[in-house]
Design a protein around this motif. Structure first.
Motif, mmCIF file in Angstrom:
data_model
loop_
_atom_site.group_PDB
_atom_site.id
_atom_site.type_symbol
_atom_site.label_atom_id
_atom_site.label_comp_id
_atom_site.label_asym_id
_atom_site.label_seq_id
_atom_site.Cartn_x
_atom_site.Cartn_y
_atom_site.Cartn_z
ATOM 1 N N ARG A 16 -7.026 -2.471 22.309
ATOM 2 C CA ARG A 16 -6.763 -3.871 21.949
ATOM 3 C C ARG A 16 -6.976 -4.100 20.459
ATOM 4 O O ARG A 16 -6.210 -4.829 19.813
ATOM 5 C CB ARG A 16 -7.661 -4.803 22.756
ATOM 6 N N LEU A 17 -8.021 -3.465 19.895
ATOM 7 C CA LEU A 17 -8.243 -3.569 18.456
ATOM 8 C C LEU A 17 -7.042 -3.039 17.678
ATOM 9 O O LEU A 17 -6.663 -3.593 16.653
ATOM 10 C CB LEU A 17 -9.492 -2.778 18.059
ATOM 11 N N SER A 18 -6.452 -1.959 18.170
ATOM 12 C CA SER A 18 -5.306 -1.353 17.481
ATOM 13 C C SER A 18 -4.102 -2.281 17.490
ATOM 14 O O SER A 18 -3.376 -2.372 16.493
ATOM 15 C CB SER A 18 -4.955 -0.010 18.140
ATOM 16 N N ILE A 19 -3.882 -2.971 18.615
ATOM 17 C CA ILE A 19 -2.774 -3.933 18.685
ATOM 18 C C ILE A 19 -3.007 -5.078 17.702
ATOM 19 O O ILE A 19 -2.097 -5.509 16.985
ATOM 20 C CB ILE A 19 -2.608 -4.467 20.118
ATOM 21 N N ILE A 20 -4.251 -5.565 17.658
ATOM 22 C CA ILE A 20 -4.600 -6.638 16.724
ATOM 23 C C ILE A 20 -4.407 -6.169 15.285
ATOM 24 O O ILE A 20 -3.887 -6.899 14.434
ATOM 25 C CB ILE A 20 -6.052 -7.100 16.956
ATOM 26 N N GLN A 21 -4.833 -4.930 15.007
ATOM 27 C CA GLN A 21 -4.663 -4.359 13.670
ATOM 28 C C GLN A 21 -3.193 -4.314 13.284
ATOM 29 O O GLN A 21 -2.819 -4.670 12.162
ATOM 30 C CB GLN A 21 -5.236 -2.942 13.628
ATOM 31 N N LEU A 22 -2.361 -3.862 14.216
ATOM 32 C CA LEU A 22 -0.931 -3.740 13.932
ATOM 33 C C LEU A 22 -0.342 -5.082 13.514
ATOM 34 O O LEU A 22 0.376 -5.176 12.511
ATOM 35 C CB LEU A 22 -0.201 -3.201 15.165
ATOM 36 N N ILE A 23 -0.671 -6.129 14.241
ATOM 37 C CA ILE A 23 -0.132 -7.459 13.939
ATOM 38 C C ILE A 23 -0.737 -8.026 12.660
ATOM 39 O O ILE A 23 -0.034 -8.554 11.789
ATOM 40 C CB ILE A 23 -0.384 -8.413 15.119
ATOM 41 N N ALA A 24 -2.076 -7.913 12.520
ATOM 42 C CA ALA A 24 -2.750 -8.487 11.361
ATOM 43 C C ALA A 24 -2.335 -7.784 10.067
ATOM 44 O O ALA A 24 -2.097 -8.433 9.046
ATOM 45 C CB ALA A 24 -4.264 -8.401 11.548
ATOM 46 N N TYR A 25 -2.238 -6.458 10.091
ATOM 47 C CA TYR A 25 -1.838 -5.730 8.884
ATOM 48 C C TYR A 25 -0.376 -5.972 8.555
ATOM 49 O O TYR A 25 -0.002 -6.071 7.387
ATOM 50 C CB TYR A 25 -2.089 -4.231 9.050
ATOM 51 N N PHE A 26 0.438 -6.067 9.612
ATOM 52 C CA PHE A 26 1.850 -6.405 9.384
ATOM 53 C C PHE A 26 1.936 -7.741 8.664
ATOM 54 O O PHE A 26 2.681 -7.901 7.691
ATOM 55 C CB PHE A 26 2.579 -6.472 10.725
ATOM 56 N N GLY A 27 1.145 -8.706 9.136
ATOM 57 C CA GLY A 27 1.136 -10.021 8.499
ATOM 58 C C GLY A 27 0.646 -9.967 7.069
ATOM 59 O O GLY A 27 1.167 -10.663 6.186
ATOM 60 N N ALA A 28 -0.377 -9.136 6.819
ATOM 61 C CA ALA A 28 -0.938 -9.051 5.467
ATOM 62 C C ALA A 28 0.094 -8.548 4.467
ATOM 63 O O ALA A 28 0.125 -8.988 3.310
ATOM 64 C CB ALA A 28 -2.161 -8.140 5.478
ATOM 65 N N TRP A 29 0.934 -7.618 4.897
ATOM 66 C CA TRP A 29 1.916 -7.041 3.974
ATOM 67 C C TRP A 29 3.245 -7.794 3.972
ATOM 68 O O TRP A 29 4.013 -7.690 3.012
ATOM 69 C CB TRP A 29 2.178 -5.573 4.334
ATOM 70 N N PHE A 30 3.518 -8.547 5.053
ATOM 71 C CA PHE A 30 4.831 -9.165 5.203
ATOM 72 C C PHE A 30 5.178 -10.089 4.040
ATOM 73 O O PHE A 30 6.309 -10.099 3.558
ATOM 74 C CB PHE A 30 4.884 -9.934 6.526
ATOM 75 N N SER A 31 4.205 -10.882 3.588
ATOM 76 C CA SER A 31 4.510 -11.847 2.538
ATOM 77 C C SER A 31 4.342 -11.281 1.128
ATOM 78 O O SER A 31 4.611 -11.978 0.149
ATOM 79 C CB SER A 31 3.635 -13.099 2.695
ATOM 80 N N ASN A 32 3.907 -10.023 1.017
ATOM 81 C CA ASN A 32 3.726 -9.439 -0.314
ATOM 82 C C ASN A 32 5.038 -9.329 -1.084
ATOM 83 O O ASN A 32 5.093 -9.587 -2.286
ATOM 84 C CB ASN A 32 3.073 -8.062 -0.211
ATOM 85 N N VAL A 33 6.097 -8.914 -0.399
ATOM 86 C CA VAL A 33 7.401 -8.820 -1.058
ATOM 87 C C VAL A 33 7.822 -10.203 -1.554
ATOM 88 O O VAL A 33 8.351 -10.344 -2.658
ATOM 89 C CB VAL A 33 8.465 -8.239 -0.109
ATOM 90 N N ALA A 34 7.576 -11.229 -0.731
ATOM 91 C CA ALA A 34 7.911 -12.599 -1.135
ATOM 92 C C ALA A 34 7.132 -13.001 -2.381
ATOM 93 O O ALA A 34 7.679 -13.633 -3.296
ATOM 94 C CB ALA A 34 7.630 -13.566 0.012
ATOM 95 N N ILE A 35 5.859 -12.636 -2.450
ATOM 96 C CA ILE A 35 5.028 -12.990 -3.608
ATOM 97 C C ILE A 35 5.549 -12.311 -4.875
ATOM 98 O O ILE A 35 5.728 -12.961 -5.922
ATOM 99 C CB ILE A 35 3.557 -12.600 -3.348
ATOM 100 N N TYR A 36 5.824 -11.007 -4.801
ATOM 101 C CA TYR A 36 6.297 -10.293 -5.994
ATOM 102 C C TYR A 36 7.711 -10.725 -6.388
ATOM 103 O O TYR A 36 8.042 -10.798 -7.578
ATOM 104 C CB TYR A 36 6.239 -8.774 -5.773
ATOM 105 N N THR A 37 8.539 -11.024 -5.390
ATOM 106 C CA THR A 37 9.878 -11.535 -5.695
ATOM 107 C C THR A 37 9.780 -12.878 -6.398
ATOM 108 O O THR A 37 10.506 -13.156 -7.368
ATOM 109 C CB THR A 37 10.707 -11.677 -4.403
ATOM 110 N N LEU A 38 8.888 -13.739 -5.933
ATOM 111 C CA LEU A 38 8.672 -15.048 -6.559
ATOM 112 C C LEU A 38 8.233 -14.885 -8.013
ATOM 113 O O LEU A 38 8.727 -15.583 -8.908
ATOM 114 C CB LEU A 38 7.623 -15.823 -5.765
ATOM 115 N N LEU A 39 7.326 -13.946 -8.275
ATOM 116 C CA LEU A 39 6.839 -13.719 -9.640
ATOM 117 C C LEU A 39 7.966 -13.244 -10.554
ATOM 118 O O LEU A 39 8.091 -13.699 -11.694
ATOM 119 C CB LEU A 39 5.702 -12.690 -9.624
ATOM 120 N N ILE A 40 8.776 -12.320 -10.053
ATOM 121 C CA ILE A 40 9.884 -11.805 -10.877
ATOM 122 C C ILE A 40 10.915 -12.905 -11.124
ATOM 123 O O ILE A 40 11.469 -13.027 -12.220
ATOM 124 C CB ILE A 40 10.519 -10.570 -10.205
ATOM 125 N N GLN A 41 11.174 -13.757 -10.130
ATOM 126 C CA GLN A 41 12.089 -14.884 -10.318
ATOM 127 C C GLN A 41 11.560 -15.869 -11.353
ATOM 128 O O GLN A 41 12.335 -16.517 -12.057
ATOM 129 C CB GLN A 41 12.332 -15.594 -8.982
#
Length: 401
Positions: A16-41
């Motif tokens: 169960r911890l592994s499933i939670i990790q998968l979702i939480a880490y996915f979420g942590a990285w998901f918006s990173n591209v948006a943040i760096y794209t925003l900065l470059i824009q």
């Protein structure tokens, strides 16, 4: 792969911890591209991109002395629920950042959100050696690192596509939804774990941890050994390479997403191939191989397609280095110090990651080529191979399993 599935089936809490990790880490990285794209824009310079990358690591450095004590006193489930709520709030507030005048808010939100994320990570990494030991602990760390890498792969790649198709703000909203899902799973997590330090005072516990690390030199050296992996904090380098070399052939968000995803492919595959092969005697060779692959990436960096291939090779060894050095450290810590020592270990590791991000920005601003910067980062792993050889000559390291 069989050893991973077997352990997950036999350990329902880890599953169960592994499933939670998968979702939480996915979420942590998901918006990173948006943040760096925003900065470059926003057309910010290299130092601001590097600063934002560094802010992903700095919270873990500053909070470590307190977080370790808190982990050794408070039940992990309560901590993880609180930290997930913080991540949800900060992710939604990123919607307010729309121009350069709002950069101050972006800095605060990234800092607080990544503080919660790194705290969450430390809680889990201090929990694993309390429920597992020996080879099972190494396999659990490999599962953890594979999940991190898989989340990194899918998060970066899919975020690049989402940002390209529907925009930056949609990525932030979807990201918050992922954390809500992780929160629901956390509420159903059940395990019994009594703190050995629930009645101890903060100052005394901090002093005890400092004395323990100071008097157990092998623990300190293993912490420093693991921290070298912080030199693979390539987020700023990847964003700058897309801005400088590839912006004319691919959308910025897609370029950042694909480069990170390519490296993460190697991160996922590596431990599956190397997990059973690596041991104390062979670990030094992995540091050498990491140095070579990073240098190779620097040689082909101007070519987008060759850079994708090289990124896979860079990631191939990284996960095994990370999981094995972490397991070595856990293997040498007394149980009552797990939370505090792991927190201090993460402080050093994240400090190196923050330093790496700032170093990339400083060198890039002073007209040092991105290729040269990459070679500099790779050279640290050659030095680390020599350092590990010194550790083995001066200390008797326990074999894992």
């Amino acid at each position: 792969m069989k050893r991973y599935w077997t352990l997950l089936q036999n350990e329902p809490v880890l599953k169960r911890l592994s499933i939670i990790q998968l979702i939480a880490y996915f979420g942590a990285w998901f918006s990173n591209v948006a943040i760096y794209t925003l900065l470059i824009q926003m057309q910010v310079d290299a130092t601001i991109i590097a600063l934002v990358a560094a802010l992903h690591f700095l919270p873990g450095v500053l909070q470590a002395p307190l977080s370790g004590v808190i982990i050794d006193r408070i039940h992990p489930k309560k901590l993880m629920i609180l930290l997930t709520l913080i991540e949800i709030g900060c992710t939604l507030l990123l919607l307010l950042v729309s121009n350069r005048e709002m950069l101050w808010l972006l800095y605060i939100l990234v800092f607080v959100r990544m503080g919660a994320s790194s705290f969450h990570f430390t809680v889990e990494m201090s929990l694993l050696p309390r429920i597992l030991e020996g080879k099972s602990l190494q396999v659990a760390n490999e599962i953890h690192s594979i999940i991190w890498s898989l989340s990194y792969t899918l998060g970066m790649a899919l975020s690049g596509i989402v940002v390209y198709w529907v925009g930056i703000r949609a990525a932030f909203v979807l990201d918050a939804g992922l954390f809500v899902f992780a929160l629901l799973l956390l509420k159903g997590l059940m395990f019994d774990l009594k703190s050995e330090n629930a009645d101890s005072r903060f100052i005394i516990m901090m002093r005890e941890a400092y004395c323990y690390i100071r008097t157990n030199k092998v623990v300190l050296h293993l912490m420093l050994l693991h921290a070298v992996l912080g030199f693979t904090a390539f987020d700023a380098l990847i964003a700058l390479s897309v801005q400088h070399y590839y912006a004319n052939i691919i959308a910025i968000s897609l370029g950042i997403g694909l480069l990170n995803a390519s490296r993460a492919v190697g991160l996922v595959i590596g431990p599956m191939v190397l997990g059973n092969w690596v041991n104390n005697k062979r670990l030094g060779w992995l540091f050498i191989i990491e140095s070579i692959t990073i240098g190779l990436w620097g040689m082909v960096m101007e070519n987008f397609y060759l850079s994708l291939i090289a990124s896979v090779l860079v990631g191939f060894v990284t996960t095994t280095l990370w999981s094995y050095t972490y397991t070595l450290l856990q293997h040498h810590i007394r149980s009552e110090f797990y939370g505090r020592v792991v927190a201090y270990n993460d402080m050093i590791f994240l400090g190196v990651g923050a330093f790496t991000s700032l170093l990339i920005g400083y060198l890039a601003k002073n007209t040092i080529s991105l290729e040269t910067i990459t070679f500099i980062l790779g050279s640290f792993f050659t030095l680390c191979a020599l350092y590990y050889g010194w550790i083995r000559r001066h200390y008797c390291l326990k074999e894992i399993g």
